[in-house]
Design an enzyme around this catalytic site. Structure first.
Site, PDB file in Angstrom:
ATOM      1  N   ASP A 158      -2.328   8.405  -0.257  1.00 36.31           N
ATOM      2  CA  ASP A 158      -2.212   6.973  -0.571  1.00 36.31           C
ATOM      3  C   ASP A 158      -3.292   6.624  -1.600  1.00 36.31           C
ATOM      4  O   ASP A 158      -4.489   6.835  -1.361  1.00 36.31           O
ATOM      5  CB  ASP A 158      -2.405   6.159   0.718  1.00 36.31           C
ATOM      6  CG  ASP A 158      -2.084   4.686   0.518  1.00 36.31           C
ATOM      7  OD1 ASP A 158      -1.549   4.077   1.446  1.00 36.31           O
ATOM      8  OD2 ASP A 158      -2.386   4.132  -0.558  1.00 36.31           O
ATOM      9  N   ASP A 207       2.790   3.987  -4.377  1.00 38.48           N
ATOM     10  CA  ASP A 207       1.514   4.711  -4.412  1.00 38.48           C
ATOM     11  C   ASP A 207       1.291   5.640  -3.224  1.00 38.48           C
ATOM     12  O   ASP A 207       0.167   6.032  -2.956  1.00 38.48           O
ATOM     13  CB  ASP A 207       0.342   3.733  -4.563  1.00 38.48           C
ATOM     14  CG  ASP A 207      -0.103   3.149  -3.243  1.00 38.48           C
ATOM     15  OD1 ASP A 207       0.754   2.956  -2.356  1.00 38.48           O
ATOM     16  OD2 ASP A 207      -1.316   2.902  -3.103  1.00 38.48           O
ATOM     17  N   GLU A 208       2.346   5.996  -2.521  1.00 34.67           N
ATOM     18  CA  GLU A 208       2.113   6.919  -1.400  1.00 34.67           C
ATOM     19  C   GLU A 208       3.234   7.938  -1.243  1.00 34.67           C
ATOM     20  O   GLU A 208       4.392   7.670  -1.576  1.00 34.67           O
ATOM     21  CB  GLU A 208       1.884   6.167  -0.083  1.00 34.67           C
ATOM     22  CG  GLU A 208       2.987   5.251   0.261  1.00 34.67           C
ATOM     23  CD  GLU A 208       2.788   4.485   1.563  1.00 34.67           C
ATOM     24  OE1 GLU A 208       2.233   5.021   2.530  1.00 34.67           O
ATOM     25  OE2 GLU A 208       3.235   3.334   1.603  1.00 34.67           O
TER      26      GLU A 208
HETATM   27  P1  TTP Z   1      -1.296  -0.378  -0.717  1.00 32.67           P
HETATM   28  O1  TTP Z   1      -1.340   1.125  -0.730  1.00 32.67           O
HETATM   29  O2  TTP Z   1      -0.923  -1.045   0.561  1.00 32.67           O
HETATM   30  O3  TTP Z   1      -2.713  -0.957  -1.136  1.00 32.67           O
HETATM   31  P2  TTP Z   1      -3.707  -0.476  -2.244  1.00 32.67           P
HETATM   32  O4  TTP Z   1      -3.298   0.812  -2.867  1.00 32.67           O
HETATM   33  O5  TTP Z   1      -3.919  -1.609  -3.206  1.00 32.67           O
HETATM   34  O6  TTP Z   1      -5.052  -0.307  -1.449  1.00 32.67           O
HETATM   35  P3  TTP Z   1      -5.436   0.810  -0.367  1.00 32.67           P
HETATM   36  O7  TTP Z   1      -4.261   1.723  -0.223  1.00 32.67           O
HETATM   37  O8  TTP Z   1      -6.637   1.471  -0.935  1.00 32.67           O
HETATM   38  O9  TTP Z   1      -5.745   0.035   0.870  1.00 32.67           O
HETATM   39  O10 TTP Z   1      -0.305  -0.896  -1.827  1.00 32.67           O
HETATM   40  C1  TTP Z   1      -0.109  -0.221  -3.057  1.00 32.67           C
HETATM   41  C2  TTP Z   1       0.121  -1.211  -4.160  1.00 32.67           C
HETATM   42  O11 TTP Z   1       1.261  -2.013  -3.842  1.00 32.67           O
HETATM   43  C3  TTP Z   1      -1.018  -2.192  -4.365  1.00 32.67           C
HETATM   44  O12 TTP Z   1      -2.004  -1.699  -5.249  1.00 32.67           O
HETATM   45  C4  TTP Z   1      -0.328  -3.404  -4.891  1.00 32.67           C
HETATM   46  C5  TTP Z   1       1.045  -3.354  -4.302  1.00 32.67           C
HETATM   47  N1  TTP Z   1       1.127  -4.331  -3.190  1.00 32.67           N
HETATM   48  C6  TTP Z   1       1.633  -5.602  -3.459  1.00 32.67           C
HETATM   49  O13 TTP Z   1       2.044  -5.882  -4.589  1.00 32.67           O
HETATM   50  N2  TTP Z   1       1.657  -6.522  -2.437  1.00 32.67           N
HETATM   51  C7  TTP Z   1       1.190  -6.248  -1.176  1.00 32.67           C
HETATM   52  O14 TTP Z   1       1.228  -7.119  -0.281  1.00 32.67           O
HETATM   53  C8  TTP Z   1       0.677  -4.934  -0.917  1.00 32.67           C
HETATM   54  C9  TTP Z   1       0.146  -4.582   0.448  1.00 32.67           C
HETATM   55  C10 TTP Z   1       0.658  -4.017  -1.945  1.00 32.67           C
HETATM   56 MG    MG Z   2      -2.736   2.442  -1.618  1.00 34.17          MG
END
Ligand code: TTP
Ligand code: MG
Length: 390
Positions: free
Chosen positions: A6, A100-101
């Site tokens: 992730d 992103d995962e």
């Molecule tokens: P996440 O993997 O949930 O969050 P992140 O990568 O920003 O942070 P981390 O994993 O380090 O906690 O989400 C991936 C991307 O998806 C995030 O950068 C932006 C997008 N996203 C949104 O647009 N709205 C949201 O509510 C969430 C949770 C994520």
């Molecule tokens: Mg993330």
């Protein structure tokens, strides 16, 4: 062993990489309306309690210096593709689950690349070397624990849960962390004194089935460390949506129509870009008091034109009894199929949309202009007056 990768603060990390002035600063990716919500916050901003889905005004209250950066989803999608390509160099069994995962099954890769932890380190190093982005990786014998593990040491960490440690982790795992457990289920669990995944052990599978339906069976399995879901390598987006928080609450049907049309165009463009057709359209409405509803319908035929999506969205909208003003409006599509796949001649299989050639060429022309010059360059005449609302 399964790896769950992730990316850290994905959108924000890309912006910080591309603009040195943003590095080590609290930044948020969000629209520039006062009422927009944060899509992601840099880790520097998270120190102030800022997080995804928080209204921008609240983020600014928590940190006056927070820098607002408008997002660029095409750039993020392009980075996502590169990341998935790097991961695929390590194993053919990669399942992308969001922008992103991804899960990676590393069976058979250990001879080539080393132990699971070494493979995780190598993947992190390869992504950083090529893209200057960090990620966190969870390693576990089953998918759901790998996902939980990747969140345990964020950002830039690796967490390994061995077979022997599984029972201990499950015993103490807060039920809220288990994927798929929503707010309603949580309330019922609290009544049943279920606070951790381990607490489910004492409940009979029949009772869990009765109380939680299908999820009850799955939770029972997870509480025993069993996760039967396999890595699915054919990633395809399951839904596409577009929504805006309006700068002013609205109730006027004319404005709502314009917004639905604008969102239908965006969603249609993404759908056509993926060379897909869809069979389900939905709308989302958030009211002035922050309550929210979604309405969806299966379409009579497979569609991909903006006008067909708009017609479906509008008919859903017209059925909603509006008692409050609207704060957010969105359109989504789901149930996809490859545009060029032959339709089976089954009774229950809906026909493909009879594409109006004129509108198809308009869609194509608009899509390519937007692709080249950005989405602000061309718009329907009826949408031109909309700008003051979004
Ligand atoms: P996440 O993997 O949930 O969050 P992140 O990568 O920003 O942070 P981390 O994993 O380090 O906690 O989400 C991936 C991307 O998806 C995030 O950068 C932006 C997008 N996203 C949104 O647009 N709205 C949201 O509510 C969430 C949770 C994520
Ligand atoms: Mg993330």
């Amino acid at each position: 062993m399964i790896l769950h990768i992730d990316m850290d603060a994905f959108f924000a990390a890309i912006e910080q990489r591309d603009n040195p002035a943003l590095r080590n600063k609290p930044i948020i990716i969000a629209g520039d309306s006062k009422r927009s919500v944060v899509s992601t916050a840099s880790y520097e901003a998270r120190k102030f309690g800022i997080h995804s889905a928080m209204p921008v005004f609240q983020a600014k209250q928590r940190c006056a210096k927070v820098i607002l950066v408008p997002g660029n989803r095409y750039k993020y999608a392009a980075e996502s593709k590169k990341i998935m390509a790097i991961i695929s160099d390590f194993s053919p069994l990669v399942e992308q689950v969001s922008i992103d995962e991804a899960y990676v099954d590393i069976q058979g890769c250990e001879k080539l690349f080393g132990s699971p932890e070494v493979i995780a380190q190598k993947i992190k190093a390869a992504i950083f070397k090529e893209l200057f982005l960090t990620c966190s990786i969870g390693i576990a014998p089953v998918k759901f624990l790998a996902k939980i593990a990747s969140d345990m040491d964020k950002p830039n960490g690796i967490t390994f849960i061995s077979k022997h440690e599984m029972a201990r982790v499950i015993k103490d795992l807060p039920i809220a962390k288990v994927p798929g457990v929503g707010k309603q289920a949580m309330k019922l669990m609290a009544i049943l004194q279920i606070h951790t995944l381990g607490d489910l052990h004492k409940y009979d599978i029949c009772l869990l089935n009765k109380k939680f339906g299908k999820m009850g069976k799955r939770l029972h399995e997870l509480s025993h460390g069993k996760d039967l879901s396999r890595i699915e390598t054919n990633y395809s987006r399951k839904s596409i949506s577009s929504e805006t928080t309006l700068s002013k609450d609205i109730s006027d049907l004319k404005i709502a129509r314009q917004l639905l049309l604008a969102h239908s165009q965006r969603v249609g463009r993404d759908l056509r870009k993926e060379k897909m057709i869809c069979h389900n359209v939905s709308i989302k409405i958030k009211f002035s008091d922050f309550t929210q509803i979604t309405r969806s319908k299966q379409t009579d035929s497979w569609i991909c034109s903006s006008s067909a999506i708009f017609n479906e969205a509008l008919s859903l909208y017209e059925k909603v009894v509006l008692k409050k003003k609207i704060r957010l409006l969105g359109v989504g599509v789901s149930h996809f199929m490859d545009k060029n796949a032959p339709i089976q001649m089954e009774l229950l299989c809906p026909p493909k949309e009879k594409i109006n050639k004129k509108w198809e060429s308009v869609d194509m022309a608009v899509d390519s202009i937007m692709e080249k010059f950005g989405s602000g360059m061309i718009t329907k005449a009826s949408l031109n007056k909309r700008k003051k609302h979004v």
